[in-house]
Every structure is written in structure tokens, then in C-alpha cells.
Design a protein around this motif. Structure first.
Motif, PDB file in Angstrom:
ATOM      1  N   ARG A  78     -16.652  -5.859 -24.834  1.00 37.56           N
ATOM      2  CA  ARG A  78     -18.164  -6.221 -24.937  1.00 37.56           C
ATOM      3  C   ARG A  78     -19.153  -5.034 -24.686  1.00 37.56           C
ATOM      4  O   ARG A  78     -18.865  -4.466 -23.506  1.00 37.56           O
ATOM      5  CB  ARG A  78     -18.597  -7.430 -24.076  1.00 37.56           C
ATOM      6  CG  ARG A  78     -17.809  -8.530 -24.636  1.00 37.56           C
ATOM      7  CD  ARG A  78     -18.555  -9.873 -23.878  1.00 37.56           C
ATOM      8  NE  ARG A  78     -17.984 -11.002 -24.285  1.00 37.56           N
ATOM      9  CZ  ARG A  78     -16.980 -11.826 -23.806  1.00 37.56           C
ATOM     10  NH1 ARG A  78     -16.364 -11.012 -23.015  1.00 37.56           N
ATOM     11  NH2 ARG A  78     -16.316 -12.770 -24.376  1.00 37.56           N
ATOM     12  N   ASP A  81     -25.009  -3.851 -26.312  1.00 37.02           N
ATOM     13  CA  ASP A  81     -25.946  -4.538 -27.449  1.00 37.02           C
ATOM     14  C   ASP A  81     -25.266  -5.753 -28.152  1.00 37.02           C
ATOM     15  O   ASP A  81     -25.819  -6.041 -29.179  1.00 37.02           O
ATOM     16  CB  ASP A  81     -26.246  -3.413 -28.511  1.00 37.02           C
ATOM     17  CG  ASP A  81     -24.742  -3.187 -29.388  1.00 37.02           C
ATOM     18  OD1 ASP A  81     -23.732  -3.708 -29.104  1.00 37.02           O
ATOM     19  OD2 ASP A  81     -24.616  -2.383 -30.368  1.00 37.02           O
ATOM     20  N   TYR A  83     -22.255  -6.223 -29.279  1.00 39.83           N
ATOM     21  CA  TYR A  83     -20.865  -6.156 -29.957  1.00 39.83           C
ATOM     22  C   TYR A  83     -19.682  -6.387 -29.308  1.00 39.83           C
ATOM     23  O   TYR A  83     -19.439  -6.028 -28.133  1.00 39.83           O
ATOM     24  CB  TYR A  83     -20.951  -4.562 -30.417  1.00 39.83           C
ATOM     25  CG  TYR A  83     -19.821  -4.094 -31.531  1.00 39.83           C
ATOM     26  CD1 TYR A  83     -19.808  -4.460 -32.929  1.00 39.83           C
ATOM     27  CD2 TYR A  83     -18.772  -3.361 -30.719  1.00 39.83           C
ATOM     28  CE1 TYR A  83     -18.600  -3.805 -33.526  1.00 39.83           C
ATOM     29  CE2 TYR A  83     -17.511  -2.884 -31.623  1.00 39.83           C
ATOM     30  CZ  TYR A  83     -17.860  -3.136 -32.949  1.00 39.83           C
ATOM     31  OH  TYR A  83     -16.675  -2.785 -33.720  1.00 39.83           O
ATOM     32  N   VAL A  85     -15.415  -6.948 -29.368  1.00 41.45           N
ATOM     33  CA  VAL A  85     -14.217  -6.519 -30.097  1.00 41.45           C
ATOM     34  C   VAL A  85     -12.945  -7.259 -29.366  1.00 41.45           C
ATOM     35  O   VAL A  85     -12.413  -7.112 -28.460  1.00 41.45           O
ATOM     36  CB  VAL A  85     -13.754  -4.815 -30.204  1.00 41.45           C
ATOM     37  CG1 VAL A  85     -12.746  -4.672 -30.845  1.00 41.45           C
ATOM     38  CG2 VAL A  85     -14.917  -4.344 -30.530  1.00 41.45           C
ATOM     39  N   PRO A 140     -15.806   0.803 -29.964  1.00 46.61           N
ATOM     40  CA  PRO A 140     -17.162   0.237 -29.496  1.00 46.61           C
ATOM     41  C   PRO A 140     -17.912   1.324 -28.399  1.00 46.61           C
ATOM     42  O   PRO A 140     -16.927   2.015 -27.534  1.00 46.61           O
ATOM     43  CB  PRO A 140     -16.921  -0.904 -28.503  1.00 46.61           C
ATOM     44  CG  PRO A 140     -15.382  -0.776 -28.158  1.00 46.61           C
ATOM     45  CD  PRO A 140     -14.758  -0.003 -29.401  1.00 46.61           C
ATOM     46  N   CYS A 180     -14.936  -8.845 -38.861  1.00 49.45           N
ATOM     47  CA  CYS A 180     -16.469  -9.427 -38.791  1.00 49.45           C
ATOM     48  C   CYS A 180     -16.687  -9.838 -37.309  1.00 49.45           C
ATOM     49  O   CYS A 180     -18.123  -9.581 -37.168  1.00 49.45           O
ATOM     50  CB  CYS A 180     -16.671 -10.442 -39.861  1.00 49.45           C
ATOM     51  SG  CYS A 180     -16.027 -10.068 -41.422  1.00 49.45           S
ATOM     52  N   ARG A 182     -16.645  -8.962 -34.583  1.00 48.84           N
ATOM     53  CA  ARG A 182     -16.989  -7.736 -33.790  1.00 48.84           C
ATOM     54  C   ARG A 182     -18.706  -8.023 -33.635  1.00 48.84           C
ATOM     55  O   ARG A 182     -19.225  -7.732 -32.509  1.00 48.84           O
ATOM     56  CB  ARG A 182     -16.561  -6.405 -33.913  1.00 48.84           C
ATOM     57  CG  ARG A 182     -15.010  -6.357 -34.097  1.00 48.84           C
ATOM     58  CD  ARG A 182     -14.701  -5.221 -34.750  1.00 48.84           C
ATOM     59  NE  ARG A 182     -13.330  -4.892 -34.806  1.00 48.84           N
ATOM     60  CZ  ARG A 182     -12.684  -4.078 -35.244  1.00 48.84           C
ATOM     61  NH1 ARG A 182     -13.233  -2.953 -35.515  1.00 48.84           N
ATOM     62  NH2 ARG A 182     -11.343  -4.142 -35.381  1.00 48.84           N
ATOM     63  N   CYS A 183     -19.331  -8.060 -34.792  1.00 50.80           N
ATOM     64  CA  CYS A 183     -20.768  -8.204 -35.014  1.00 50.80           C
ATOM     65  C   CYS A 183     -21.333  -9.406 -35.201  1.00 50.80           C
ATOM     66  O   CYS A 183     -22.442  -9.826 -34.880  1.00 50.80           O
ATOM     67  CB  CYS A 183     -21.173  -7.285 -36.023  1.00 50.80           C
ATOM     68  SG  CYS A 183     -20.848  -5.458 -35.808  1.00 50.80           S
ATOM     69  N   HIS A 184     -20.640 -10.428 -36.035  1.00 48.43           N
ATOM     70  CA  HIS A 184     -21.393 -11.545 -36.328  1.00 48.43           C
ATOM     71  C   HIS A 184     -20.532 -12.925 -35.673  1.00 48.43           C
ATOM     72  O   HIS A 184     -19.385 -12.821 -35.066  1.00 48.43           O
ATOM     73  CB  HIS A 184     -20.925 -11.771 -37.816  1.00 48.43           C
ATOM     74  CG  HIS A 184     -21.492 -10.899 -38.674  1.00 48.43           C
ATOM     75  ND1 HIS A 184     -22.893 -10.812 -39.021  1.00 48.43           N
ATOM     76  CD2 HIS A 184     -21.236  -9.759 -39.318  1.00 48.43           C
ATOM     77  CE1 HIS A 184     -23.346 -10.052 -39.922  1.00 48.43           C
ATOM     78  NE2 HIS A 184     -22.257  -9.424 -39.980  1.00 48.43           N
ATOM     79  N   GLY A 191     -19.808 -11.880 -31.953  1.00 46.05           N
ATOM     80  CA  GLY A 191     -20.593 -10.832 -31.494  1.00 46.05           C
ATOM     81  C   GLY A 191     -21.978 -11.165 -31.970  1.00 46.05           C
ATOM     82  O   GLY A 191     -22.455 -12.230 -32.637  1.00 46.05           O
ATOM     83  N   VAL A 193     -24.598  -8.847 -33.028  1.00 48.48           N
ATOM     84  CA  VAL A 193     -25.261  -7.552 -33.426  1.00 48.48           C
ATOM     85  C   VAL A 193     -26.020  -8.027 -34.852  1.00 48.48           C
ATOM     86  O   VAL A 193     -26.952  -7.735 -35.323  1.00 48.48           O
ATOM     87  CB  VAL A 193     -24.166  -6.483 -33.877  1.00 48.48           C
ATOM     88  CG1 VAL A 193     -25.064  -5.310 -34.540  1.00 48.48           C
ATOM     89  CG2 VAL A 193     -23.802  -5.759 -32.175  1.00 48.48           C
ATOM     90  N   ALA A 226     -26.639  -1.569 -38.688  1.00 54.00           N
ATOM     91  CA  ALA A 226     -25.432  -1.539 -37.751  1.00 54.00           C
ATOM     92  C   ALA A 226     -24.327  -1.872 -38.776  1.00 54.00           C
ATOM     93  O   ALA A 226     -23.131  -1.217 -38.374  1.00 54.00           O
ATOM     94  CB  ALA A 226     -25.598  -2.305 -36.679  1.00 54.00           C
TER      95      ALA A 226
END
Length: 231
Positions: A78, A81, A83, A85, A140, A180, A182-184, A191, A193, A226
Motif C-alpha cells: 500500500r 496515496d 494505491y 498492489v 508502487p 485495475c 491497484r487503483c480502483h 485501491g 486512487v 494517475a
């Protein structure tokens, strides 16, 4: 001076939600000999030189376990911000994984990405040839914590149930997990972000399919952010 009042950067180590240890940068450097190497960085699209700590040694120091044991479990990395993974321990403990603690080329770190972010104080980088694919070897930056955590435990409501392995739902989930999450978020898990994709409405309910395809292929033609191009 203002620099002397800055708090020492820390890195948290957890196992299934339980904190194991928090180490400062000074503690990490005191325990683990650093190395300096130059390797192509796909985010900068250029060779970069980093001062870094071998990640296997970092994980051993943070968890008290051996690298062999840590390679057998799943992880979630983590960033500060939001994000996140998910990654297999076998990948994370691969030779070449390093925790960069300094940009040798640019003191204070060269800004990264379209938002010109500072990747410090901890940036996951890879030192070997063949480790530049961001899908297979994620990088990351602003790394804040590393947690031992099975994917289905951390993100139980993202996993489709009662579907065939070759169904559209199963294939879509595999893509979401790989590219996806990682951010959503889906169903408020993932995530932080990018935007939530499924609740209270799925993105496909309020965006046209042609628009979504074009945006996913190259979001920077619509707006800077991003999300990287996925073409």
C-alpha cells in the motif's frame, strides 16, 4: 532548520491486519547494507540510478520470517496515496526486487508521472533485465506498508461467486485483479486512487461502451491523471 524537523520516514509491516513492526529509514539502513545500481525505469522511460535495499532483506527485517517462508504467502503493498498492489510472495521475493531509498541522479527524487509526484521515501524498483513490465513487476512509489494478506481475505467482495472459470465474469475479474484493483475499488474494496467501479452503479451503466474503450486505451487524451494508457 526546516529539514531537521521533518519526521523520519517509516515503513509498516503487517500480517492479516495485525501490525508486526514499524521501522524507520534509519533503522532499515542500519540493518541492511544498501546497494547502488542503474537500470531502465519504465515510469521515467530512461535509465535511473538508485540507492536501494534488497527487498528480501527488508521483508525479513520487518516480519522476522525467512525469505523462503515469505515467498509462499500473498501480499498487499500500500502506498500513501491509496494505491494498493496485491502480489504473490514468489514475485516479491524474486531476485532483483529492491526498495529504493534515494534517487542518485536527482537529490530529493525526480518527479514521476503526469502528476509530477515525488516517489519517495520508498519506491519499489527492479534491478534485473526483463523486470521492466509494469504488469508483472509493479513499482508502487510512496510505499507505506507491506502486508501478508490472502487476496480473498482482503478483497472478498470483489471475487465473483457461482460462475464458470471461463465465463465473462470470471475473465473480467482476472483482468481487474491483474490490472485495475491497484487503483480502483469494486464493491468498496480495492485501491483508492481511481473511482469506485461498481456501487452504487456500475460504470457501464452511466458510460457508453465506446467511450470506456477509448478512455481505457488512452485516458491522457481526455485528461491528465494517475491512470496510465492501457493500449
Amino acid at each position: 532548520s526546516p529539514a531537521s524537523t521533518q519526521p523520519e520516514p517509516t515503513l509498516r509491516f503487517l500480517s492479516r491486519g495485525r501490525e508486526l513492526r514499524t521501522l524507520t529509514r534509519a533503522e532499515l539502513v542500519a540493518r541492511i547494507p544498501s546497494v547502488t545500481f542503474t537500470q531502465y525505469d519504465p515510469y521515467y522511460a530512461a535509465p535511473k540510478t538508485y540507492r536501494a535495499l534488497p527487498l528480501a532483506a527488508v521483508l525479513e527485517a520487518g516480519t522476522g520470517s525467512t525469505a523462503a517462508a515469505l515467498a509462499e504467502v500473498e501480499w498487499v503493498l500500500r502506498a500513501s496515496d491509496g494505491y494498493a498492489v496485491p502480489i504473490a510472495g514468489s514475485r516479491l521475493l524474486e531476485d532483483g526486487a529492491h526498495l529504493a531509498i534515494a534517487d542518485v541522479d536527482v537529490p530529493g527524487w525526480a518527479p514521476i508521472g503526469p502528476q509530477r509526484a515525488n516517489p519517495g521515501p520508498y519506491y519499489l524498483v527492479w534491478s534485473k533485465d526483463g523486470q521492466q513490465d509494469l504488469e508483472t513487476h509493479p513499482r508502487p512509489w510512496q510505499l507505506a506498508s507491506l502486508e501478508i494478506a490472502p487476496f480473498e481475505t482482503v478483497y472478498p467482495h470483489t471475487v465473483p461467486t457461482g460462475v464458470a472459470p471461463d465465463s465473462p465474469a470470471a475473465r473480467g475479474f482476472a483482468l481487474f485483479k491483474q490490472q485495475c484493483i491497484r487503483c480502483h475499488m469494486i464493491n468498496r474494496e480495492g485501491g483508492k486512487v481511481g473511482p469506485e467501479l461498481n456501487v452504487p452503479q456500475s460504470v457501464v451503466e452511466y458510460r457508453q461502451a465506446d467511450y470506456l474503450r477509448a478512455f481505457i486505451k488512452n485516458p491522457w487524451q481526455f485528461r491528465y491523471g494517475a491512470m496510465p494508457p492501457m493500449a
